[in-house]
Design a protein around this motif. Structure first.
Motif, PDB file in Angstrom:
ATOM      1  N   GLY A  25       0.798  -1.104  -0.091  1.00  0.00           N
ATOM      2  CA  GLY A  25      -0.040   0.020   0.030  1.00  0.00           C
ATOM      3  C   GLY A  25       0.910   1.207  -0.028  1.00  0.00           C
ATOM      4  O   GLY A  25       0.538   2.394  -0.685  1.00  0.00           O
ATOM      5  N   GLY A  26       1.991   1.258   0.706  1.00  0.00           N
ATOM      6  CA  GLY A  26       3.133   2.366   0.877  1.00  0.00           C
ATOM      7  C   GLY A  26       3.386   2.525  -0.567  1.00  0.00           C
ATOM      8  O   GLY A  26       3.681   3.624  -1.044  1.00  0.00           O
ATOM      9  N   ALA A  27       4.085   1.209  -1.274  1.00  0.00           N
ATOM     10  CA  ALA A  27       4.717   1.570  -2.766  1.00  0.00           C
ATOM     11  C   ALA A  27       3.426   2.086  -3.421  1.00  0.00           C
ATOM     12  O   ALA A  27       3.854   2.902  -4.351  1.00  0.00           O
ATOM     13  CB  ALA A  27       5.094   0.118  -2.902  1.00  0.00           C
ATOM     14  N   GLY A  28       2.321   1.727  -3.390  1.00  0.00           N
ATOM     15  CA  GLY A  28       1.356   2.016  -4.327  1.00  0.00           C
ATOM     16  C   GLY A  28       1.128   3.482  -4.203  1.00  0.00           C
ATOM     17  O   GLY A  28       0.917   4.279  -5.118  1.00  0.00           O
ATOM     18  N   ALA A  29       1.070   3.939  -2.727  1.00  0.00           N
ATOM     19  CA  ALA A  29       0.838   5.435  -2.861  1.00  0.00           C
ATOM     20  C   ALA A  29       1.942   6.295  -3.408  1.00  0.00           C
ATOM     21  O   ALA A  29       1.865   7.448  -3.805  1.00  0.00           O
ATOM     22  CB  ALA A  29       0.640   5.712  -1.185  1.00  0.00           C
ATOM     23  N   ALA A  30       3.097   5.930  -3.008  1.00  0.00           N
ATOM     24  CA  ALA A  30       4.484   6.504  -3.629  1.00  0.00           C
ATOM     25  C   ALA A  30       4.268   6.518  -5.053  1.00  0.00           C
ATOM     26  O   ALA A  30       4.669   7.607  -5.658  1.00  0.00           O
ATOM     27  CB  ALA A  30       5.645   5.887  -2.865  1.00  0.00           C
ATOM     28  N   ALA A  31       3.991   5.511  -5.569  1.00  0.00           N
ATOM     29  CA  ALA A  31       3.970   5.286  -6.927  1.00  0.00           C
ATOM     30  C   ALA A  31       2.926   6.210  -7.575  1.00  0.00           C
ATOM     31  O   ALA A  31       2.853   6.958  -8.483  1.00  0.00           O
ATOM     32  CB  ALA A  31       3.437   3.960  -7.632  1.00  0.00           C
ATOM     33  N   SER A  32       1.894   6.422  -7.028  1.00  0.00           N
ATOM     34  CA  SER A  32       0.728   7.267  -7.114  1.00  0.00           C
ATOM     35  C   SER A  32       0.987   8.737  -7.314  1.00  0.00           C
ATOM     36  O   SER A  32       0.714   9.498  -8.140  1.00  0.00           O
ATOM     37  CB  SER A  32      -0.569   7.064  -6.394  1.00  0.00           C
ATOM     38  N   ARG A  33       1.776   9.032  -6.043  1.00  0.00           N
ATOM     39  CA  ARG A  33       2.233  10.451  -6.115  1.00  0.00           C
ATOM     40  C   ARG A  33       3.345  10.938  -7.141  1.00  0.00           C
ATOM     41  O   ARG A  33       3.470  12.133  -7.669  1.00  0.00           O
ATOM     42  CB  ARG A  33       3.143  10.494  -4.550  1.00  0.00           C
ATOM     43  N   ALA A  34       4.211   9.741  -7.516  1.00  0.00           N
ATOM     44  CA  ALA A  34       5.184  10.188  -8.491  1.00  0.00           C
ATOM     45  C   ALA A  34       4.382  10.280  -9.661  1.00  0.00           C
ATOM     46  O   ALA A  34       5.075  11.057 -10.337  1.00  0.00           O
ATOM     47  CB  ALA A  34       6.109   8.769  -8.400  1.00  0.00           C
ATOM     48  N   LEU A  35       3.596   9.449 -10.118  1.00  0.00           N
ATOM     49  CA  LEU A  35       2.834   9.666 -11.250  1.00  0.00           C
ATOM     50  C   LEU A  35       2.171  11.078 -11.286  1.00  0.00           C
ATOM     51  O   LEU A  35       2.144  11.758 -12.420  1.00  0.00           O
ATOM     52  CB  LEU A  35       1.718   8.417 -11.479  1.00  0.00           C
ATOM     53  N   GLN A  36       1.581  11.607 -10.264  1.00  0.00           N
ATOM     54  CA  GLN A  36       0.949  12.852 -10.153  1.00  0.00           C
ATOM     55  C   GLN A  36       2.133  13.872 -10.214  1.00  0.00           C
ATOM     56  O   GLN A  36       1.768  14.976 -11.050  1.00  0.00           O
ATOM     57  CB  GLN A  36       0.418  13.062  -8.794  1.00  0.00           C
TER      58      GLN A  36
END
Length: 67
Positions: free
Chosen positions: A18-29
């Motif tokens: 979940g943390g990695a997914g959130a980090a990936a989402s922030r990076a994509l944003q």
């Protein structure tokens, strides 16, 4: 005395994912925001090259800055 937890360890892996997914989402944003800034700069650069006198020192300096 010796209580045993059911399914211990699986929660840590799920939290890490979940943390990695959130980090990936922030990076994509952030990439999307940077792309918007690049697009704005490209539009400004094209405008300077087509609508302004390129021989003007101030225009040349602005073009260099945007490039």
């Amino acid at each position: 005395m010796g209580e045993k937890k059911e399914g211990g360890g699986g929660g840590d892996a799920a939290a890490a994912e979940g943390g990695a997914g959130a980090a990936a989402s922030r990076a994509l944003q952030q990439c999307g925001q940077l792309q918007k800034l690049i697009d704005i700069s490209i539009g400004s650069l094209r405008g300077l090259r087509t609508k302004c006198a390129v021989s003007n020192d101030l225009t040349q300096q602005e073009i260099r800055t945007l490039e």
